[in-house]
Design a protein around this motif. Structure first.
Motif, PDB file in Angstrom:
ATOM      1  N   TYR A 327      46.298  31.312  36.809  1.00 31.35           N
ATOM      2  CA  TYR A 327      45.683  29.982  36.782  1.00 31.35           C
ATOM      3  C   TYR A 327      46.704  28.873  37.036  1.00 31.35           C
ATOM      4  O   TYR A 327      46.392  27.877  37.688  1.00 31.35           O
ATOM      5  CB  TYR A 327      44.924  29.750  35.478  1.00 31.35           C
ATOM      6  CG  TYR A 327      43.612  30.482  35.464  1.00 31.35           C
ATOM      7  CD1 TYR A 327      42.542  30.034  36.234  1.00 31.35           C
ATOM      8  CD2 TYR A 327      43.456  31.651  34.739  1.00 31.35           C
ATOM      9  CE1 TYR A 327      41.346  30.727  36.256  1.00 31.35           C
ATOM     10  CE2 TYR A 327      42.256  32.347  34.755  1.00 31.35           C
ATOM     11  CZ  TYR A 327      41.203  31.876  35.513  1.00 31.35           C
ATOM     12  OH  TYR A 327      40.018  32.563  35.543  1.00 31.35           O
ATOM     13  N   LEU A 389      41.479  43.829  29.905  1.00 29.18           N
ATOM     14  CA  LEU A 389      40.059  44.168  29.786  1.00 29.18           C
ATOM     15  C   LEU A 389      39.826  45.660  29.633  1.00 29.18           C
ATOM     16  O   LEU A 389      38.714  46.086  29.331  1.00 29.18           O
ATOM     17  CB  LEU A 389      39.291  43.642  31.009  1.00 29.18           C
ATOM     18  CG  LEU A 389      39.493  42.160  31.365  1.00 29.18           C
ATOM     19  CD1 LEU A 389      38.556  41.743  32.489  1.00 29.18           C
ATOM     20  CD2 LEU A 389      39.271  41.269  30.151  1.00 29.18           C
ATOM     21  N   PRO A 392      38.897  50.840  33.848  1.00 34.11           N
ATOM     22  CA  PRO A 392      39.556  52.098  34.229  1.00 34.11           C
ATOM     23  C   PRO A 392      40.131  52.061  35.653  1.00 34.11           C
ATOM     24  O   PRO A 392      39.656  51.294  36.490  1.00 34.11           O
ATOM     25  CB  PRO A 392      38.429  53.129  34.140  1.00 34.11           C
ATOM     26  CG  PRO A 392      37.170  52.346  34.282  1.00 34.11           C
ATOM     27  CD  PRO A 392      37.433  50.972  33.774  1.00 34.11           C
TER      28      PRO A 392
ATOM     29  N   LEU B 243      31.235  43.309  30.488  1.00 33.43           N
ATOM     30  CA  LEU B 243      32.409  44.182  30.520  1.00 33.43           C
ATOM     31  C   LEU B 243      32.048  45.579  29.997  1.00 33.43           C
ATOM     32  O   LEU B 243      32.447  46.599  30.581  1.00 33.43           O
ATOM     33  CB  LEU B 243      33.531  43.568  29.672  1.00 33.43           C
ATOM     34  CG  LEU B 243      34.860  44.338  29.646  1.00 33.43           C
ATOM     35  CD1 LEU B 243      35.485  44.380  31.038  1.00 33.43           C
ATOM     36  CD2 LEU B 243      35.835  43.704  28.653  1.00 33.43           C
ATOM     37  N   LEU B 246      30.234  47.469  32.655  1.00 29.97           N
ATOM     38  CA  LEU B 246      31.125  47.964  33.723  1.00 29.97           C
ATOM     39  C   LEU B 246      31.808  49.268  33.301  1.00 29.97           C
ATOM     40  O   LEU B 246      32.220  50.064  34.141  1.00 29.97           O
ATOM     41  CB  LEU B 246      32.209  46.929  34.061  1.00 29.97           C
ATOM     42  CG  LEU B 246      31.767  45.604  34.680  1.00 29.97           C
ATOM     43  CD1 LEU B 246      32.974  44.715  34.962  1.00 29.97           C
ATOM     44  CD2 LEU B 246      30.983  45.838  35.962  1.00 29.97           C
ATOM     45  N   GLY B 257      33.191  49.980  36.889  1.00 33.49           N
ATOM     46  CA  GLY B 257      34.375  49.217  36.484  1.00 33.49           C
ATOM     47  C   GLY B 257      35.661  49.658  37.164  1.00 33.49           C
ATOM     48  O   GLY B 257      36.698  49.026  37.009  1.00 33.49           O
ATOM     49  N   THR B 258      35.611  50.761  37.933  1.00 31.47           N
ATOM     50  CA  THR B 258      36.807  51.162  38.679  1.00 31.47           C
ATOM     51  C   THR B 258      36.891  50.427  40.021  1.00 31.47           C
ATOM     52  O   THR B 258      37.912  50.489  40.682  1.00 31.47           O
ATOM     53  CB  THR B 258      36.800  52.676  38.986  1.00 31.47           C
ATOM     54  OG1 THR B 258      35.634  52.990  39.764  1.00 31.47           O
ATOM     55  CG2 THR B 258      36.797  53.498  37.710  1.00 31.47           C
ATOM     56  N   GLN B 263      36.312  44.447  39.214  1.00 32.98           N
ATOM     57  CA  GLN B 263      37.424  44.187  38.280  1.00 32.98           C
ATOM     58  C   GLN B 263      37.892  42.739  38.400  1.00 32.98           C
ATOM     59  O   GLN B 263      38.122  42.063  37.398  1.00 32.98           O
ATOM     60  CB  GLN B 263      38.598  45.125  38.584  1.00 32.98           C
ATOM     61  CG  GLN B 263      38.330  46.568  38.196  1.00 32.98           C
ATOM     62  CD  GLN B 263      39.536  47.473  38.419  1.00 32.98           C
ATOM     63  OE1 GLN B 263      40.463  47.113  39.142  1.00 32.98           O
ATOM     64  NE2 GLN B 263      39.509  48.646  37.810  1.00 32.98           N
ATOM     65  N   HIS B 264      38.041  42.282  39.640  1.00 31.64           N
ATOM     66  CA  HIS B 264      38.554  40.918  39.817  1.00 31.64           C
ATOM     67  C   HIS B 264      37.541  39.874  39.375  1.00 31.64           C
ATOM     68  O   HIS B 264      37.903  38.846  38.804  1.00 31.64           O
ATOM     69  CB  HIS B 264      38.985  40.707  41.274  1.00 31.64           C
ATOM     70  CG  HIS B 264      40.279  41.405  41.584  1.00 31.64           C
ATOM     71  ND1 HIS B 264      41.037  41.131  42.692  1.00 31.64           N
ATOM     72  CD2 HIS B 264      40.954  42.355  40.904  1.00 31.64           C
ATOM     73  CE1 HIS B 264      42.121  41.895  42.687  1.00 31.64           C
ATOM     74  NE2 HIS B 264      42.085  42.648  41.618  1.00 31.64           N
ATOM     75  N   ALA B 267      37.866  39.817  35.691  1.00 33.86           N
ATOM     76  CA  ALA B 267      39.118  39.175  35.265  1.00 33.86           C
ATOM     77  C   ALA B 267      38.998  37.662  35.368  1.00 33.86           C
ATOM     78  O   ALA B 267      39.431  36.926  34.467  1.00 33.86           O
ATOM     79  CB  ALA B 267      40.284  39.683  36.113  1.00 33.86           C
ATOM     80  N   LEU B 268      38.422  37.182  36.455  1.00 33.37           N
ATOM     81  CA  LEU B 268      38.261  35.736  36.631  1.00 33.37           C
ATOM     82  C   LEU B 268      37.348  35.158  35.560  1.00 33.37           C
ATOM     83  O   LEU B 268      37.632  34.106  34.982  1.00 33.37           O
ATOM     84  CB  LEU B 268      37.677  35.440  38.017  1.00 33.37           C
ATOM     85  CG  LEU B 268      38.675  35.576  39.161  1.00 33.37           C
ATOM     86  CD1 LEU B 268      37.971  35.526  40.514  1.00 33.37           C
ATOM     87  CD2 LEU B 268      39.712  34.464  39.071  1.00 33.37           C
ATOM     88  N   LEU B 269      36.274  35.857  35.285  1.00 34.99           N
ATOM     89  CA  LEU B 269      35.345  35.367  34.270  1.00 34.99           C
ATOM     90  C   LEU B 269      36.034  35.328  32.901  1.00 34.99           C
ATOM     91  O   LEU B 269      35.866  34.375  32.141  1.00 34.99           O
ATOM     92  CB  LEU B 269      34.096  36.257  34.234  1.00 34.99           C
ATOM     93  CG  LEU B 269      32.973  35.796  33.305  1.00 34.99           C
ATOM     94  CD1 LEU B 269      32.539  34.370  33.624  1.00 34.99           C
ATOM     95  CD2 LEU B 269      31.782  36.740  33.398  1.00 34.99           C
ATOM     96  N   SER B 270      36.833  36.341  32.598  1.00 36.47           N
ATOM     97  CA  SER B 270      37.492  36.366  31.284  1.00 36.47           C
ATOM     98  C   SER B 270      38.426  35.166  31.129  1.00 36.47           C
ATOM     99  O   SER B 270      38.495  34.556  30.067  1.00 36.47           O
ATOM    100  CB  SER B 270      38.259  37.673  31.079  1.00 36.47           C
ATOM    101  OG  SER B 270      39.486  37.661  31.780  1.00 36.47           O
ATOM    102  N   GLY B 271      39.122  34.815  32.201  1.00 36.64           N
ATOM    103  CA  GLY B 271      40.027  33.657  32.144  1.00 36.64           C
ATOM    104  C   GLY B 271      39.256  32.365  31.952  1.00 36.64           C
ATOM    105  O   GLY B 271      39.637  31.508  31.138  1.00 36.64           O
ATOM    106  N   GLU B 272      38.170  32.214  32.692  1.00 33.80           N
ATOM    107  CA  GLU B 272      37.363  30.992  32.570  1.00 33.80           C
ATOM    108  C   GLU B 272      36.810  30.860  31.150  1.00 33.80           C
ATOM    109  O   GLU B 272      36.804  29.769  30.577  1.00 33.80           O
ATOM    110  CB  GLU B 272      36.212  31.016  33.584  1.00 33.80           C
ATOM    111  CG  GLU B 272      36.654  30.900  35.044  1.00 33.80           C
ATOM    112  CD  GLU B 272      37.247  29.541  35.378  1.00 33.80           C
ATOM    113  OE1 GLU B 272      36.918  28.565  34.690  1.00 33.80           O
ATOM    114  OE2 GLU B 272      38.063  29.463  36.318  1.00 33.80           O
TER     115      GLU B 272
END
Lengths: 394, 361
Positions: A327, A389, A392, B243, B246, B257-258, B263-264, B267-272
């Motif tokens: 970010y 997260l 896998p 999550l 996934l 989720g593989t 995954q990206h 990851a972006l959602l988790s940061g937001e």
């Protein structure tokens, strides 16, 4: 008065008495930054005096131990020093990769001899360091690096090529990742070694970037002799050191980036160029872009503070550094895009005096590298998804 | 900011209470039953019992005066569970408005009633489909209110209406009895299955406050900050559910989720979501400390939370695929609430516009 209050009062008085007036002016551009090193030519007497005085105090590296030339300050005292320096706009007396990267690595992994040899000259600004990590075929996949260090009994013989070596042409020493065991799996045969850039067999060639500037070099090693005691950490365990430093580097990205935009609010800057109507920026779409960007920056800052507070409480930063890196750099790139929108034609000038030699355009272009160097944004998202997260592998 | 021990305890106990008594299944049940009151009465009683209705009410009026960080912690759990309560209307908007601008008599009458759960208040601000409190249309002349309001949360079950109107001293809040002659209340079913109403006022007696403008400003600030916390909790919940999905859903012979594309996105959602949570708490804390930049932070937090909650809702549905589109599956409730909560008291654009104005550009 508490100890910290006393420290603040003493610091304020000392800075007031010792920081030259010229060193209290904001830098007009990056070129006024003092990098130090054997080849450094001071731009003014004030720059030289300021470095000497701060080095005598140990305050060029406030939190490093005193016996290695640092200030021996705790985190609270260091924060006070930082605040007091900001209060009078005091410039950083010197900094380079020795402070940001090698120092922390030596303090964590280095032998006593190496610490005593290398840390004090860094603190005094006498030796400037560069970082030899990436290779033409080892970018995001850094651990596939091929530069070899062969054991010749009393020394190593280093052969290979590095790329994106920041200021290799201006640096005195390099900390370098080399393969010392070609038989081992890729992460296990790497060592972290130090050597003088004036050694026989070292050549550098600056790379011109899209910004027209050349902060990076290609660096070639042709039978370079390296002392065997210049290995940081264990032989063949250099990846541990490299990983630690990458995390450290990414973790430092949460702060305000240097350059033209440092400390400048985009709203008033845009008002100068696009004008205002009824007290609002005349370009309403630009106004919305700036507001959204500033909101995202505030949100990012809130997260940085939260992660740092948790780190101090012992939860560690770890893979969170990938979030900060992602970010921090993406927001900086956005900031330069918005700035270019605001500046219009003037922002495009490449060498005029009024733009200090095309500073806007050059910094805008330079910012594109932020999300590539030190691990690309895509690599960061991969780290977040796997390590934070728990998603896998394929 | 970090939570202190008291706040941490509050968060833990509220998390248990909401998950236990106010889960998403209750929202579904109330919707399917077309519940007359439109809120979860047993849950509301439990919240009253726990003192949560008095969270912003000063101790002298029977509350616990826990501050906005406390109210935000409650709202965060409401967001995670989509609990159906008049907490925002009464315990936040009502309590904040009356505390800031009510006369001594108004405070003495209504604040203990709010804290003890004897009364529910509702705030009527919006004259049109978009929130614009700078240009209030409803008017009070000679003590009589005329105008029309919409998106009055819990308006059809309220015991007291706090109505924004132009008076002799500019715009501010007035107290109105919902049972008075000239008040017409139409309960509106909204997409998020939560309570809202359109209300018409034709020459209805309206009681002025000591400082109606201050009451309006306090309600807006508190409401937006608490909504930001609710939306951050909502976004977090959607993210966690997505999550988990996934990690269990298989296609092409492997866990979805593989796939790097997913995954990206995750990851972006988790940061937001993480940034939104951090900013919401910072804004609430700034209000409690009465910090200089509190209003800027609240507007930033509400704007960001509105955007990210909606993003989470959209991403949640997308990453769940076809099942995410079904009514039977819960994720859609979060998407609906994200949009309604985002719209309430100023959407992302409105808050960004006001933020820019406060920043001087």
């Amino acid at each position: 008065m508490s100890d910290l209050e006393q420290f603040r009062a003493d610091t304020r008085a000392w800075l007031d008495a010792n920081c030259p007036e010229e060193m209290r002016q904001p830098m007009k551009s990056q070129s006024e930054h003092c990098w130090g090193g054997r080849k450094w030519e001071f731009q003014s007497e004030a720059q030289k005096v300021w470095l000497e005085r701060m080095a005598d105090k140990g305050w060029t590296a406030p939190q490093w131990p005193k016996e290695y030339g640092g200030g021996g300050l705790g985190p609270e005292e260091a924060a006070i020093l930082d605040e007091e320096m900001k209060r009078i706009n005091a410039r950083t007396p010197v900094s380079n990769f020795g402070f940001w990267m090698l120092g922390p690595a030596l303090l964590k992994f280095g032998s006593e001899e190496l610490k005593r040899e290398h840390l004090p000259p860094i603190c005094r600004g006498e030796i400037r360091w560069c970082q030899g990590y990436s290779e033409p075929n080892a970018g995001s996949d850094l651990a596939s690096l091929q530069t070899r260090a062969e054991d010749k009994g009393d020394h190593f013989l280093v052969n290979g090529q590095k790329i994106w070596t920041s200021y290799a042409d201006k640096a005195d020493w390099i900390f370098c990742l080399v393969r010392t065991d070609p038989e081992a799996t890729k992460h296990n045969g790497i060592s972290f070694v130090l050597f003088d850039m004036e050694s026989d067999g070292v050549t550098t060639r600056p790379i011109e970037l899209i910004s027209g500037e050349s902060p990076f070099c290609e660096t070639f090693f042709d039978d370079v002799k390296v002392d065997k005691n210049q290995v940081v950490g264990e032989l063949n365990r250099g990846w541990d050191v490299a990983k630690y430093l990458l995390t450290h580097e990414r973790n430092n990205i949460g702060g305000e980036p240097p350059g033209f935009l440092k400390g400048r609010a985009l709203g008033p800057l845009a008002a100068e160029y696009v004008g205002t109507e009824h007290g609002k920026l005349a370009d309403t779409a630009l106004r919305a872009d700036i507001a959204r960007l500033e909101i995202d920056q505030i949100a990012f800052k809130a997260l940085v503070e939260k992660i740092r507070a948790e780190a101090e409480a012992g939860q560690g930063v770890g893979a969170q550094s990938a979030v900060l890196k992602y970010y921090g750099t993406e927001l900086n790139k956005r900031r330069y895009e918005v700035m270019m929108d605001a500046l219009g034609a003037e922002g495009l000038e490449w060498d005029s005096e009024r733009t200090m030699g095309g500073l806007y355009a050059r910094e805008w272009l330079r910012s594109k590298g932020n999300s590539i160097e030190g691990g690309t944004s895509e690599v960061m998202l991969g780290i977040v998804s796997k390590r934070l997260l728990g998603l896998p592998d394929a | 900011m970090k939570l202190n021990d008291e706040q941490q305890m509050l968060q833990d106990s509220v998390a248990r209470l909401m998950a236990d008594k106010g889960p998403v299944s209750r929202l579904r049940q109330l919707r399917d039953e077309n519940s007359e009151k439109g809120y979860d009465e047993p849950l509301w009683h439990a919240m009253v019992e726990a003192g949560l209705t008095g969270i912003l009410v000063p101790e002298e009026h029977g509350g616990i005066g826990f501050g906005l960080v406390g109210a935000g912690l409650v709202a965060r759990e409401i967001g995670r569970n989509l609990s159906v309560t008049p907490f925002l209307s009464s315990a936040v908007l009502g309590a904040a408005a009356l505390s800031a601008g009510g006369s001594d008599a108004q405070k003495a009458e209504w604040l203990p009633a709010i804290a003890e759960g004897r009364a529910i208040t509702a705030l009527a601000i919006d004259d049109g489909a978009k929130h614009r409190p700078e240009a209030i249309q409803a008017r009070v002349e000679n003590g009589l209110l005329s105008g029309a309001k919409l998106l009055v949360l819990d308006g059809h079950v309220a015991d007291l209406l706090l109505v924004a109107a132009q008076g002799d001293n500019g715009a501010g809040l007035f107290l109105v009895d919902p049972n008075a002659e000239g008040v017409t209340i139409e309960r509106t079913q909204m997409a998020d299955s939560r309570n809202a109403a359109r209300i018409r006022f034709d020459n209805v007696p309206a009681q002025a406050m000591t400082d109606g403008a201050a009451a309006l400003a306090a309600a807006l600030r508190a409401g937006r900050a608490v909504l930001a916390a609710e939306l951050s909790g909502l976004a977090l919940e959607v993210f966690e559910r997505t999550l988990a999905y996934l990690k269990e859903r298989k296609q092409f012979g492997r866990l979805i989720g593989t796939f790097q594309a997913l995954q990206h996105r995750a990851a972006l959602l988790s940061g937001e979501v993480a940034m939104t949570e951090a900013l919401a708490m910072q804004a609430l804390d700034a209000c409690d400390r009465n910090a200089e930049d509190a209003d800027q932070l609240v507007l930033a937090a509400k704007s960001k939370a509105a955007k990210v909650a909606l993003l989470a809702g959209q991403e949640g549905v997308q990453m769940h695929g076809g099942i995410g589109m079904t009514d039977e599956f819960d994720i859609g409730f979060f998407l609906k609430r994200a949009r309604a909560g985002g719209e309430t008291l100023g959407d992302a654009n409105y808050c960004a516009d006001r933020f820019a104005a406060l920043r001087g550009y």
